[in-house]
Design a protein around this motif. Structure first.
Motif, PDB file in Angstrom:
ATOM      1  N   ALA A 110       0.827  -1.210   0.000  1.00  0.00           N
ATOM      2  CA  ALA A 110       0.000   0.000   0.000  1.00  0.00           C
ATOM      3  C   ALA A 110       0.859   1.258   0.000  1.00  0.00           C
ATOM      4  O   ALA A 110       0.525   2.239  -0.673  1.00  0.00           O
ATOM      5  CB  ALA A 110      -0.920  -0.003   1.230  1.00  0.00           C
ATOM      6  N   LEU A 113       2.313   1.730  -3.633  1.00  0.00           N
ATOM      7  CA  LEU A 113       1.288   2.166  -4.585  1.00  0.00           C
ATOM      8  C   LEU A 113       0.812   3.585  -4.278  1.00  0.00           C
ATOM      9  O   LEU A 113       0.568   4.376  -5.199  1.00  0.00           O
ATOM     10  CB  LEU A 113       0.114   1.192  -4.561  1.00  0.00           C
ATOM     11  N   VAL A 382      -7.101   4.667   0.225  1.00  0.00           N
ATOM     12  CA  VAL A 382      -7.559   4.656  -1.167  1.00  0.00           C
ATOM     13  C   VAL A 382      -8.571   5.773  -1.404  1.00  0.00           C
ATOM     14  O   VAL A 382      -8.487   6.522  -2.392  1.00  0.00           O
ATOM     15  CB  VAL A 382      -8.166   3.290  -1.522  1.00  0.00           C
ATOM     16  N   LEU A 516      -6.484   5.158 -11.629  1.00  0.00           N
ATOM     17  CA  LEU A 516      -5.902   4.052 -10.864  1.00  0.00           C
ATOM     18  C   LEU A 516      -6.560   3.911  -9.496  1.00  0.00           C
ATOM     19  O   LEU A 516      -6.959   2.811  -9.080  1.00  0.00           O
ATOM     20  CB  LEU A 516      -4.398   4.279 -10.708  1.00  0.00           C
ATOM     21  N   THR A 517      -6.699   5.026  -8.780  1.00  0.00           N
ATOM     22  CA  THR A 517      -7.262   4.963  -7.431  1.00  0.00           C
ATOM     23  C   THR A 517      -8.751   4.643  -7.455  1.00  0.00           C
ATOM     24  O   THR A 517      -9.245   3.886  -6.614  1.00  0.00           O
ATOM     25  CB  THR A 517      -7.019   6.285  -6.690  1.00  0.00           C
ATOM     26  N   VAL A 520      -9.252   0.899  -8.047  1.00  0.00           N
ATOM     27  CA  VAL A 520      -9.033   0.109  -6.828  1.00  0.00           C
ATOM     28  C   VAL A 520     -10.205   0.274  -5.871  1.00  0.00           C
ATOM     29  O   VAL A 520     -10.721  -0.710  -5.306  1.00  0.00           O
ATOM     30  CB  VAL A 520      -7.708   0.525  -6.159  1.00  0.00           C
ATOM     31  N   VAL A 523     -13.296  -1.623  -7.141  1.00  0.00           N
ATOM     32  CA  VAL A 523     -13.182  -3.081  -7.014  1.00  0.00           C
ATOM     33  C   VAL A 523     -13.410  -3.520  -5.571  1.00  0.00           C
ATOM     34  O   VAL A 523     -14.165  -4.465  -5.301  1.00  0.00           O
ATOM     35  CB  VAL A 523     -11.812  -3.555  -7.533  1.00  0.00           C
ATOM     36  N   VAL A 524     -12.756  -2.828  -4.619  1.00  0.00           N
ATOM     37  CA  VAL A 524     -12.912  -3.249  -3.218  1.00  0.00           C
ATOM     38  C   VAL A 524     -14.283  -2.877  -2.669  1.00  0.00           C
ATOM     39  O   VAL A 524     -14.740  -3.460  -1.674  1.00  0.00           O
ATOM     40  CB  VAL A 524     -11.800  -2.653  -2.334  1.00  0.00           C
ATOM     41  N   LEU A 531     -10.056  -7.214  -0.194  1.00  0.00           N
ATOM     42  CA  LEU A 531      -9.206  -6.475   0.733  1.00  0.00           C
ATOM     43  C   LEU A 531      -9.076  -7.205   2.055  1.00  0.00           C
ATOM     44  O   LEU A 531      -7.982  -7.343   2.612  1.00  0.00           O
ATOM     45  CB  LEU A 531      -9.778  -5.072   0.960  1.00  0.00           C
TER      46      LEU A 531
END
Length: 536
Positions: A110, A113, A382, A516-517, A520, A523-524, A531
């Protein structure tokens, strides 16, 4: 293996890549100092490879640990070889200076990224000219600013990665400061009196924090007689020092825990150690503020978890000091955030409130508490990065006006995808649908509290969950409000971005950071089990 010291280089790559990136940036600057983007390309590659090398550790099964710098059992008997058996024996004895299980590796992943996203937010654009509207002498960087910024970001990242796996008090202390001191320089480099004030306040805070941490580490050593932060040391397995009957002195260990929580409370922005947070965020550039809100918080929590996981071997009951600071942080952070019309200050006070939620599960000194704390931290990281990416894109259009809440009025009509991204981030922070991961994160954070029987703390947390909804909906309301007035950013020439990193940044890297963020976070939110499974 060197002289009985077992070294697994493969386990060290997550920390080595940022350090190699520092060397590469310095060499590249000597060879071609006029290439402004080269330092950021190198830094992004280093962070990306650092993240890639964390994956084997993240994918470990429960109970597996990647170790390095392992001393043989007894310290005086040299190992016959650098075999896996030697490493395993040293790890079992608690003699490894570097230990990264799946939780530690997830925090390292984490951090890498998040640093990559910050680099995209800070990506240099055209050089601001003195004739550009809104540009001041302090907002125009020197020709050497890009390599300096890249080096400082990578140095702070390396400290964050190391502290997550450090298992001896010396490395642990040095890594915590390595994760902090470069950020102080980054705040000061932002330019302006507010930046200097924020840097000075952060420096003073860091010095006080280090003093408390050093004293806490000294008390740990006095109680256990061991430099290792391990359960075996806490139980007196390495020589109990002043301990009696093989059990570490409870009074010294209790005081050590209080001092360490206080020292890391400064870095986590916990009340009453939070005063530097709004000043530093407000004076910093947007990328540095994002780094403070994410990577720095990962490093601080990683350091706290290393210590508390060692103490957990003693079967310590719930920590009252953690319960008090968690309740105060959630309450004060939310109340102050409700008063802000500046989105950067709102995010600063949001950090204070969310820090309370991050440490809330740690009232239970157990595996459940530590994994719940790390889970909540990653959901916050995130969502916060998404919010900063949206602010950075808005700042590219309207300059410093992007700091005002009213700059986001009718955003959904102008750029629906960006408004949707901000809405997902704010609802995740508030714990509302469609930000399901934020809601589940709050439930997971409350589980250890309820299990330990902290009724009053559960009530305070529930009340702050409602108050937090009001905080984030206050920002979300203008986003979905219809307005007929023209966009302020389109009725005036482009001005220098709020970030003082050299004029408007390139749109491409900013969009890449947001995509990108958001990907993520989406998806989570759809599949939060990904996660939670990652963190056990």
């Amino acid at each position: 293996m060197t002289g009985g010291l077992v070294i697994d280089v493969g386990a060290l790559w997550p920390a080595l890549f940022p350090l190699l990136g520092v060397v590469a940036v310095l060499v590249a600057d000597l060879v071609s100092p006029r290439l402004r983007e080269t330092p950021f390309v190198i830094a992004a590659v280093a962070a990306g490879f650092g993240a890639w090398t964390c994956l084997p550790g993240v994918l470990q099964t429960s109970g597996e640990v990647r170790t390095s710098f392992c001393l043989p059992s007894g310290w005086t008997v040299p190992a016959a070889s650098g075999s896996g058996e030697a490493v395993g024996a040293a790890a079992a004895a608690g003699n490894c200076l570097w230990q990264a299980d799946s939780l530690s590796s997830a925090l390292q992943l984490a951090a890498n990224l998040s640093a990559l996203v910050v680099l995209l937010l800070a990506w240099p654009g055209r050089r601001a000219r003195a004739t550009d509207p809104g540009t001041t002498a302090l907002s125009t960087p020197s020709p050497t600013s890009e390599p300096v910024q890249a080096v400082l970001l990578l140095a702070a990242l390396s400290g964050t990665v190391v502290v997550a796996a450090a298992r001896d008090i010396a490395t642990w202390l040095v890594a915590l400061e390595l994760a902090t001191l470069p950020v102080i320089a980054l705040v000061a480099l932002s330019g302006g009196r507010r930046a200097v004030a924020g840097a000075v306040q952060l420096l003073v805070t860091s010095l006080v924090s280090f003093a408390l941490l050093a004293l806490g580490a000294a008390l740990w050593f006095a109680a256990t007689g061991s430099p290792f932060l391990s359960g075996a040391a806490a139980l007196g397995a390495q020589g109990a020092g002043v301990a009696t009957g093989g059990v570490a002195n409870a009074a010294l260990l209790s005081l050590s825990v209080v001092l360490v929580v206080a020292g890391l409370g400064f870095k986590l922005s916990l009340v009453p150690f939070h005063a530097w947070t709004p000043t530093a965020y407000s004076g910093s550039s947007l990328p540095v503020a994002a780094f403070l809100a994410t990577v720095s918080k990962i490093g601080a929590l990683a350091g706290l978890l290393v210590f508390l996981r060692a103490v957990a071997a003693l079967g310590t009951p719930g920590l009252v000091v953690v319960a008090v600071v968690a309740a105060l942080s959630m309450t004060l952070g939310n109340v102050m955030a409700l008063r802000q019309d500046d989105v950067v200050l709102l995010l600063a006070w949001s950090t204070v409130a969310q820090a309370g939620w991050v440490v809330l599960p740690l009232v239970s000194v157990s595996a459940l508490g530590t994994s719940a704390s790390a889970t909540y931290l990653l959901t916050y990281v995130v969502a916060t990065l998404v919010a900063f990416a949206v602010v950075a894109l808005r700042a590219r259009e309207v300059g410093v006006a992007a700091r005002r809440l009213d700059a986001y009025e009718g955003l959904w009509r102008r750029t629906a995808w960006r408004a949707g991204a901000l809405g997902l981030a704010l609802t995740s922070l508030a714990g509302l649908p469609p930000g399901i991961v934020g809601l589940v994160g709050k439930v997971v954070a409350l589980r250890p509290v309820v299990a330990e029987g902290w009724t009053w703390l559960t009530v305070v947390a529930a009340a702050n969950a409602v108050l937090g909804v009001a905080v984030y909906l206050r920002w979300l309301r203008p986003v979905v409000t219809s307005v007929d007035t023209p966009d302020a950013g389109r009725s005036a020439p482009t001005v220098a971005v709020a970030s003082r990193w050299g004029g408007p940044g390139r749109r491409g890297p900013l969009v890449a950071a947001l995509v990108l963020t958001v990907a993520v976070l989406f998806v989570v939110s759809v599949q939060p089990d990904l996660l939670f499974g990652l963190l056990g």
